[in-house]
Design a protein around this motif. Sequence first.
Motif, PDB file in Angstrom:
ATOM      1  N   GLU A  67     -37.212 -16.687  28.361  1.00  0.00           N
ATOM      2  CA  GLU A  67     -38.780 -16.078  28.698  1.00  0.00           C
ATOM      3  C   GLU A  67     -37.529 -15.326  27.598  1.00  0.00           C
ATOM      4  N   TYR A  68     -38.655 -14.079  26.967  1.00  0.00           N
ATOM      5  CA  TYR A  68     -38.186 -13.189  25.739  1.00  0.00           C
ATOM      6  C   TYR A  68     -39.300 -11.875  26.100  1.00  0.00           C
ATOM      7  N   GLY A  69     -39.306 -11.073  25.783  1.00  0.00           N
ATOM      8  CA  GLY A  69     -39.853 -10.283  25.080  1.00  0.00           C
ATOM      9  C   GLY A  69     -40.087  -9.688  24.472  1.00  0.00           C
ATOM     10  N   ALA A  70     -41.312  -8.640  23.497  1.00  0.00           N
ATOM     11  CA  ALA A  70     -41.144  -8.033  22.375  1.00  0.00           C
ATOM     12  C   ALA A  70     -40.180  -7.713  21.548  1.00  0.00           C
ATOM     13  N   PRO A  71     -39.448  -6.690  21.996  1.00  0.00           N
ATOM     14  CA  PRO A  71     -38.277  -5.596  21.452  1.00  0.00           C
ATOM     15  C   PRO A  71     -37.151  -6.595  20.062  1.00  0.00           C
ATOM     16  N   TYR A  72     -36.903  -5.781  19.417  1.00  0.00           N
ATOM     17  CA  TYR A  72     -35.496  -6.391  18.885  1.00  0.00           C
ATOM     18  C   TYR A  72     -35.073  -5.243  18.488  1.00  0.00           C
ATOM     19  N   TRP A  73     -34.146  -5.277  18.059  1.00  0.00           N
ATOM     20  CA  TRP A  73     -33.012  -4.265  17.555  1.00  0.00           C
ATOM     21  C   TRP A  73     -32.976  -4.654  15.791  1.00  0.00           C
ATOM     22  N   LEU A  74     -32.013  -3.120  14.910  1.00  0.00           N
ATOM     23  CA  LEU A  74     -31.479  -3.864  14.028  1.00  0.00           C
ATOM     24  C   LEU A  74     -30.316  -2.577  13.778  1.00  0.00           C
ATOM     25  N   ASP A  75     -29.364  -3.891  13.270  1.00  0.00           N
ATOM     26  CA  ASP A  75     -27.980  -2.986  13.087  1.00  0.00           C
ATOM     27  C   ASP A  75     -27.537  -2.869  11.757  1.00  0.00           C
ATOM     28  N   VAL A  76     -27.632  -1.781  11.072  1.00  0.00           N
ATOM     29  CA  VAL A  76     -26.633  -2.138   9.284  1.00  0.00           C
ATOM     30  C   VAL A  76     -25.526  -1.952   9.616  1.00  0.00           C
ATOM     31  N   ARG A  77     -24.891  -2.753   8.508  1.00  0.00           N
ATOM     32  CA  ARG A  77     -23.424  -2.717   8.310  1.00  0.00           C
ATOM     33  C   ARG A  77     -22.800  -2.021   7.434  1.00  0.00           C
ATOM     34  N   GLU A  78     -22.035  -0.975   8.135  1.00  0.00           N
ATOM     35  CA  GLU A  78     -21.188   0.195   7.195  1.00  0.00           C
ATOM     36  C   GLU A  78     -20.235  -0.247   6.160  1.00  0.00           C
ATOM     37  N   ALA A  79     -19.318   0.518   5.802  1.00  0.00           N
ATOM     38  CA  ALA A  79     -18.893  -0.289   4.357  1.00  0.00           C
ATOM     39  C   ALA A  79     -17.216  -0.006   5.158  1.00  0.00           C
ATOM     40  N   ASP A  80     -17.252   0.499   6.120  1.00  0.00           N
ATOM     41  CA  ASP A  80     -15.639  -0.490   6.910  1.00  0.00           C
ATOM     42  C   ASP A  80     -15.885  -1.753   7.717  1.00  0.00           C
ATOM     43  N   GLY A  81     -17.541  -2.224   7.329  1.00  0.00           N
ATOM     44  CA  GLY A  81     -17.255  -3.271   8.174  1.00  0.00           C
ATOM     45  C   GLY A  81     -17.713  -2.962   9.769  1.00  0.00           C
ATOM     46  N   GLN A  85     -26.698   0.508  15.090  1.00  0.00           N
ATOM     47  CA  GLN A  85     -27.879   0.252  15.468  1.00  0.00           C
ATOM     48  C   GLN A  85     -28.600   1.554  13.908  1.00  0.00           C
ATOM     49  N   VAL A  86     -29.889   0.426  14.177  1.00  0.00           N
ATOM     50  CA  VAL A  86     -30.871   1.810  13.025  1.00  0.00           C
ATOM     51  C   VAL A  86     -32.466   2.478  14.240  1.00  0.00           C
ATOM     52  N   PRO A  87     -32.170   3.526  14.729  1.00  0.00           N
ATOM     53  CA  PRO A  87     -32.998   4.003  15.490  1.00  0.00           C
ATOM     54  C   PRO A  87     -34.549   3.482  15.133  1.00  0.00           C
ATOM     55  N   LEU A  88     -35.084   3.744  15.624  1.00  0.00           N
ATOM     56  CA  LEU A  88     -36.753   3.212  16.134  1.00  0.00           C
ATOM     57  C   LEU A  88     -37.411   4.737  14.891  1.00  0.00           C
ATOM     58  N   GLY A 123     -30.638  -0.425   0.023  1.00  0.00           N
ATOM     59  CA  GLY A 123     -29.895  -2.083   0.321  1.00  0.00           C
ATOM     60  C   GLY A 123     -30.023  -2.323   1.921  1.00  0.00           C
ATOM     61  N   GLY A 124     -28.427  -3.362   1.501  1.00  0.00           N
ATOM     62  CA  GLY A 124     -27.458  -3.501   2.041  1.00  0.00           C
ATOM     63  C   GLY A 124     -27.949  -4.791   3.241  1.00  0.00           C
TER      64      GLY A 124
END
Length: 397
Positions: A67-81, A85-88, A123-124
């Motif tokens: 089972e799972y819900g609707a939420p998901y999150w998004l991360d962005v990779r920084e220059a140092d690897g 987390q990207v804020p909503l 981009g990214g």
Amino acid sequence: MKRLWICLLAFALLTGCGDSGDIAVTTVYETDDPPRTALTTEWETYDPSVETVWCILSYEGEGESLEYGAPYWLDVREADGSWTQVPLAENAGWDAMLYTLPSGEKQAFPCILSLFDYDFSGGGTFRVIKEIGEYTAAAEFTLTKGAVISAETPYGFGPMEEVPEYGDPAELSAGGAVVFTEAGTENADAAEIFLEKVSLGIPCQLRTLQNYYESWPMLIDVIYDGRGFLWRMRTGGEITEKRFSYIVTDGTDVYLSNGADWESTEQYDSEKAFLLPSGSGSFLVPAAEAMTDDRLAENTARYRIWSGDGMRAASLTEDPAEFSVIRCDPESGTWSRSWTIRELDDRATAVRDLSWLESGALLHITYETEKDGTLTVDFVPDAELTDPGDLCGYPAE
């Protein structure tokens, strides 16, 4: 039999829209019967102009449904690897739906980039993070300027009008089209991928070319928008367009149709079109049959026609006296309603046929009566938006 189970991510999820917390190193270990979940994106690379990235959840293990819900999150990779987390975005949120993923199956959901407070134009590299059952999965994708998948070409194909009438079959095949020539068939796998995406509800496109050098080449696009299909064919410099609602099979070939299955296709004498040339689509029959079984189990509609502009669909159900209309308008939203033909004529017993007239706002209904035979009525379903008490049915001339 032992199998490798890759635990994609384990992380402490913080509340709010701040930092995503520390993410543990990916670990690999052996277990006898692991539940295996995976998350992938439809494509690996997108142009920053895209607004949605479709994600596919798969559960390859055996055992209880997850089972799972609707939420998901998004991360962005920084220059140092590292990952941040990207804020909503302000006022963004999730519905309270709970979804179930049975073992051995796949499901898809859209990652909508506008839900996040971030400027994606530069981009990214990003990753979508999703909790499913006890597990957490992640899928990476890249936004790169000039990528094939963009807002203008969301399915990887340019407009049909820009393809040369006698385009190079090899070039079209390399670009993702299924090509049929005297030498054989190239890129047939693209048709299987198309059907899988349709079964998951992912908008997509299938392009085919038939060029046997005996007549005009035939270029066909089938575009699935998540609701129905736009079929476009170019041959001899002329383009023909039609809309269909379903993919069905007669056990030999696979077709686009307005009947929900082959029986309904024949019952309503539905217009249809081959998905692949006659005699070449047998390998798609099992997938089409599975899609039909799922469709009939989940929906009572047995015949559906779309208006020419793709904004309205009228349906007939297992109840011969019932019909329904759904309107999908980007500006005013989506609405739907069902009626019985007796609401328009108390002599009526069953609806026999539906067709959209002119702009698509006027529905032409053919129906049976007990004593007066077959009659017709023109119906304006949009009037329900302004006056719920007015059915706007009036005899056709």
